[in-house]
Design a protein around this motif. Structure first.
Motif, PDB file in Angstrom:
ATOM      1  N   LEU A   1      15.731 -26.821  88.787  1.00 46.87           N
ATOM      2  CA  LEU A   1      14.614 -27.746  89.171  1.00 46.87           C
ATOM      3  C   LEU A   1      15.388 -28.767  90.567  1.00 46.87           C
ATOM      4  N   LEU A   2      16.258 -29.242  90.814  1.00 51.03           N
ATOM      5  CA  LEU A   2      17.125 -29.318  91.939  1.00 51.03           C
ATOM      6  C   LEU A   2      16.482 -28.794  93.313  1.00 51.03           C
ATOM      7  N   ASN A   3      16.477 -27.510  93.046  1.00 56.96           N
ATOM      8  CA  ASN A   3      16.157 -27.010  94.459  1.00 56.96           C
ATOM      9  C   ASN A   3      14.889 -26.994  94.971  1.00 56.96           C
ATOM     10  N   ARG A   4      14.375 -27.376  93.868  1.00 55.41           N
ATOM     11  CA  ARG A   4      12.992 -27.089  93.905  1.00 55.41           C
ATOM     12  C   ARG A   4      12.603 -28.607  94.313  1.00 55.41           C
ATOM     13  N   GLU A   5      13.619 -29.641  95.245  1.00 49.98           N
ATOM     14  CA  GLU A   5      13.017 -31.206  95.576  1.00 49.98           C
ATOM     15  C   GLU A   5      12.888 -31.958  94.094  1.00 49.98           C
ATOM     16  N   ILE A   6      12.960 -31.331  92.875  1.00 49.99           N
ATOM     17  CA  ILE A   6      12.842 -32.318  91.951  1.00 49.99           C
ATOM     18  C   ILE A   6      14.042 -32.782  91.463  1.00 49.99           C
ATOM     19  N   ILE A   7      13.917 -34.092  92.038  1.00 53.42           N
ATOM     20  CA  ILE A   7      15.637 -34.664  92.217  1.00 53.42           C
ATOM     21  C   ILE A   7      15.772 -35.774  91.277  1.00 53.42           C
ATOM     22  N   THR A   8      14.393 -36.522  90.793  1.00 52.73           N
ATOM     23  CA  THR A   8      14.496 -37.683  89.681  1.00 52.73           C
ATOM     24  C   THR A   8      13.810 -37.323  88.361  1.00 52.73           C
ATOM     25  N   SER A   9      14.205 -38.350  87.833  1.00 53.89           N
ATOM     26  CA  SER A   9      14.242 -38.534  85.947  1.00 53.89           C
ATOM     27  C   SER A   9      12.457 -38.272  86.556  1.00 53.89           C
ATOM     28  N   ASP A  10      11.947 -38.949  86.868  1.00 53.96           N
ATOM     29  CA  ASP A  10      10.582 -39.481  86.714  1.00 53.96           C
ATOM     30  C   ASP A  10       9.809 -37.759  87.015  1.00 53.96           C
ATOM     31  N   LEU A  11      10.123 -37.489  88.897  1.00 55.28           N
ATOM     32  CA  LEU A  11       9.809 -36.232  89.002  1.00 55.28           C
ATOM     33  C   LEU A  11      10.394 -35.106  87.228  1.00 55.28           C
ATOM     34  N   ALA A  12      10.854 -34.855  87.125  1.00 60.45           N
ATOM     35  CA  ALA A  12      10.934 -33.607  85.978  1.00 60.45           C
ATOM     36  C   ALA A  12      10.811 -34.473  84.873  1.00 60.45           C
ATOM     37  N   GLN A  13      10.102 -35.171  84.858  1.00 55.54           N
ATOM     38  CA  GLN A  13       9.652 -35.266  83.711  1.00 55.54           C
ATOM     39  C   GLN A  13       7.421 -34.960  84.122  1.00 55.54           C
ATOM     40  N   ILE A  14       7.694 -35.143  84.798  1.00 54.87           N
ATOM     41  CA  ILE A  14       5.469 -34.313  85.829  1.00 54.87           C
ATOM     42  C   ILE A  14       6.158 -33.106  85.516  1.00 54.87           C
ATOM     43  N   TYR A  15       7.183 -32.728  86.199  1.00 52.98           N
ATOM     44  CA  TYR A  15       6.813 -31.157  85.889  1.00 52.98           C
ATOM     45  C   TYR A  15       7.917 -30.261  84.780  1.00 52.98           C
ATOM     46  N   LEU A  16       7.906 -31.053  84.048  1.00 50.67           N
ATOM     47  CA  LEU A  16       8.024 -31.210  82.235  1.00 50.67           C
ATOM     48  C   LEU A  16       6.626 -30.626  81.824  1.00 50.67           C
ATOM     49  N   ASN A  17       6.059 -31.947  82.006  1.00 54.15           N
ATOM     50  CA  ASN A  17       4.503 -32.100  81.269  1.00 54.15           C
ATOM     51  C   ASN A  17       3.756 -32.641  82.377  1.00 54.15           C
TER      52      ASN A  17
END
Length: 655
Positions: A37-53
């Protein structure tokens, strides 16, 4: 025995332990997947939550993003109310045909007098043309609605306006310097770069127009799912980025496809072996099974077959059209294999100086227009350079029509723009494009492309690129990891399926299977083994006894058993052998260093606290300095600082 190996360049993403731990705590992902996920520039918890959901993101309304969307809806509503004839001008690829089906289904549902036209791939090439415009005017058409084309068709659009037709362009291709004088233009390239709608394919723009028009007229009920399924099919088949709103809607659409209410999609899935109603369809099922069968028809058949397949509600017609798609796809596969072999023979026996040109241009009079784009992609995979491939117009040897495919550091559309004065029609985007030119301009075209390529391509770029997310041990590669990877579908363009690598693996067993594939059993020195497949790697058989391997994980279901296997995408000879590396640490000018001597290749490596490595071979005046070899710079090691550093390292290793 000497071994032929793929000539690749590896880019291995740098691990970030602190950020990985943070994401693991906030998402529950395995650390190796948090790194992805970090390699996809998903670097914050907020971005990760949008990515997951993805559904958790607050999307702006398309009406606020597309400035001409309200006007487009009003124009269509007016045409439906007055029963003006509407013609959809489509395209013959999967994106264009699914876009046509989306608007044909929706406008028919809304009561419009609507039909479609698709230009002949063989006789006219891509996009709306003046013939279509003048025929529409003669037939009393009121509205021309382009899908997946039109943004570069200034003259035909100007002619339509001159003849009094209303023109709405829906397209996603790169913008020309001057936009055509249409009444309304919907193109995500006109949006801000951070808009969630930026990555829409043509079918995505058609989907937004169809849904918004149906909402405006209060007739969306019963339409949503079928349009979403067509959007899903077209978006993945067109290799659109699986990010932003595409990811959100595809996640929904992939769940709908197994129980599709569309007769054509049901028939196509059954015919291509994608028929498990208990599991969501995966992008690979569309990319490698459904999409090629649709695209094949546009390439060498009649697009009407696909339009009818995707718009009929009659199961028998759907089965018949799906069977035609299957047969045409077999023909397409045979053609591609034949042309690819002929192209390779031409490249290697002419010979063509693609390395010095930094571009590969190959033209043959008898190749089929419809499949040369696929062959171009395969040649890019093989040679690692941008490929421009062409053939003559049907019986006119004075004109060439071609397709282009690029590599990461090369923009195909900009390259074609650079040759604008030599070309007839051209269009496309960063990764791919199409073009036509007079045969007499071919040599100048090659020189101009080479000039452009030299501006943006270093010689070290001219190898196929393997992008790797993280290093893994075979013991980490289990069903739980695969399930977590699978739960994050859709993976695809712009959100690539994770690639891992493992160093110094041993080959336990290897054999050829099928036409040209390798089946391998690999092991690490701790005894952990795993099976692997290498598609289209027959030319590299047998593989060497040891190597570093780059791979994706895949699920292999056979006789009711499910195993996790590797899909090999890269190998390189390993530098690690037993007892051949000597290591030491030392201080120099107040800084700590670690050094190692790799005896087998007689190379000294010195690593500083920031992770930068200086590597130099005995007797060489130059060395490499950088985080990894792929991005390292060449430096003169006789400079005093480096010379003294090397002396200190040698002393430490001798101590």
């Amino acid at each position: 025995m000497s071994h032929s190996l793929p000539d690749q360049r590896w880019f291995i993403a740098q691990a970030n332990k602190t950020s990985v731990e943070h994401l693991v705590q906030n998402t529950g992902l395995f650390p190796i997947l948090a790194q992805v996920l970090l390699n996809r520039e998903i670097i914050t918890s907020d971005l990760a939550q949008i990515y997951l959901n993805p559904e958790s993101q607050n999307l702006p309304s398309p009406l606020d993003e597309f400035s001409d969307l309200k006007l487009s809806v009003d124009l269509l509503a007016e045409a439906i109310a007055s029963q003006d004839k509407i013609i959809i001008c489509g395209d013959y690829d999967a994106d264009g045909m699914t876009s046509t089906a989306v608007l044909l289904r929706s406008l028919t549902h809304l009561g419009a007098d609507v039909n479609y036209l698709i230009p002949s791939r063989m006789k006219e090439g891509y996009g709306i043309n003046t013939r279509i415009v003048e025929e529409c005017a003669s037939a009393g058409v009121g509205v021309i609605l382009t899908v997946d084309n039109g943004i570069s068709a200034y003259e035909p659009i100007a002619r339509a306006v001159e003849l009094g037709l209303t023109v709405i362009i829906t397209d996603h291709h790169d913008l020309p310097e001057i936009l055509p004088p249409a009444d309304a233009i919907l193109n995500p390239k006109l949006l801000s770069f951070n808009s969630p709608y930026q990555g829409l394919a043509g079918v995505g723009v058609a989907y937004i127009l169809a849904v918004t028009t149906a909402q405006h007229l209060g007739k969306l009920q019963g339409l949503t799912d079928q349009l979403l399924e067509l959007f899903t099919l077209g978006t993945i088949a067109d290799l659109a980025p699986l990010t932003g709103v595409n990811r959100r809607w595809l996640k929904r659409g992939l769940k709908k496809l197994p129980k599709s209410k569309l007769a054509g999609i049901q028939a196509l899935m059954q015919k291509s072996g994608v028929s498990d109603q208990q599991k969501p369809v995966k992008p690979d099922d569309i990319g490698f099974r459904l999409g090629p069968r649709i695209n094949a028809v546009g390439r060498i058949g009649d697009p009407q077959i696909v339009i009818e397949l995707l718009t009929t509600d009659d199961p028998e017609i759907a089965k018949m059209r799906a069977m035609q798609c299957e047969q045409i796809n077999h023909q397409r596969q045979t053609l591609c294999e034949q042309i690819e072999l002929e192209a390779i023979h031409l490249i290697e026996n002419t010979p063509i100086q693609w390395k010095s040109d930094r571009i590969l241009v190959v033209v043959h009079p008898e190749w089929h227009h419809g499949v040369i784009g696929i062959v171009a992609s395969r040649l890019v995979e093989r040679y690692g350079v941008p490929v421009f491939i062409g053939t003559y117009e049907e019986e006119d040897t004075t004109k060439i029509r071609g397709s282009a495919r690029g590599i990461q550091e090369f923009n195909v559309f900009e390259a074609l723009e650079f040759c604008r004065d030599l070309l007839g029609k051209f269009g496309g985007h960063k990764a791919a494009g199409g073009f036509s030119l007079a045969t007499e301009n071919l040599e100048l075209f090659k020189k101009r492309l080479s000039q452009f390529a030299h501006q943006c391509l270093k010689i070290e770029y001219l190898k196929p690129l393997v992008k790797i997310d993280a290093q893994a041990n075979f013991s980490q590669l289990n069903a739980a990891l695969y399930q977590q990877i699978d739960s994050l579908q859709p993976w695809g363009i712009g959100n690539d399926f994770p690639v891992f690598w493992t160093e110094n693996v041993r080959v336990i067993e290897q054999r050829m299977i099928g036409k040209n594939h390798l089946k391998v059993t690999l092991a690490q020195d701790d005894g952990c083994q795993i099976k692997a497949i290498a598609w289209r790697w027959g030319q590299y058989f047998p593989l060497p006894p040891r190597f570093d391997v780059a791979y994706k994980l895949r699920e292999n279901i056979w006789n009711g058993n499910t195993d996790i296997e590797l899909e090999i995408i890269g190998i390189r000879l390993t530098n690690i052998q037993n007892n051949v590396i000597k290591k030491a640490s030392f201080q120099y000018k107040g800084r700590a260093y670690i050094c190692s001597h790799w005896q087998e290749i007689d190379e000294l490596r010195i690593k500083n606290e920031e992770g930068k490595v200086l590597s130099v071979k005995r007797g060489h005046r130059s060395g490499l300095l950088g985080i990894n070899r792929e991005t390292a710079e060449t430096i003169d090691v006789t400079q005093p600082h480096y010379y003294q550093l090397i002396k200190e390292a040698i002393a430490a290793l001798s101590g």
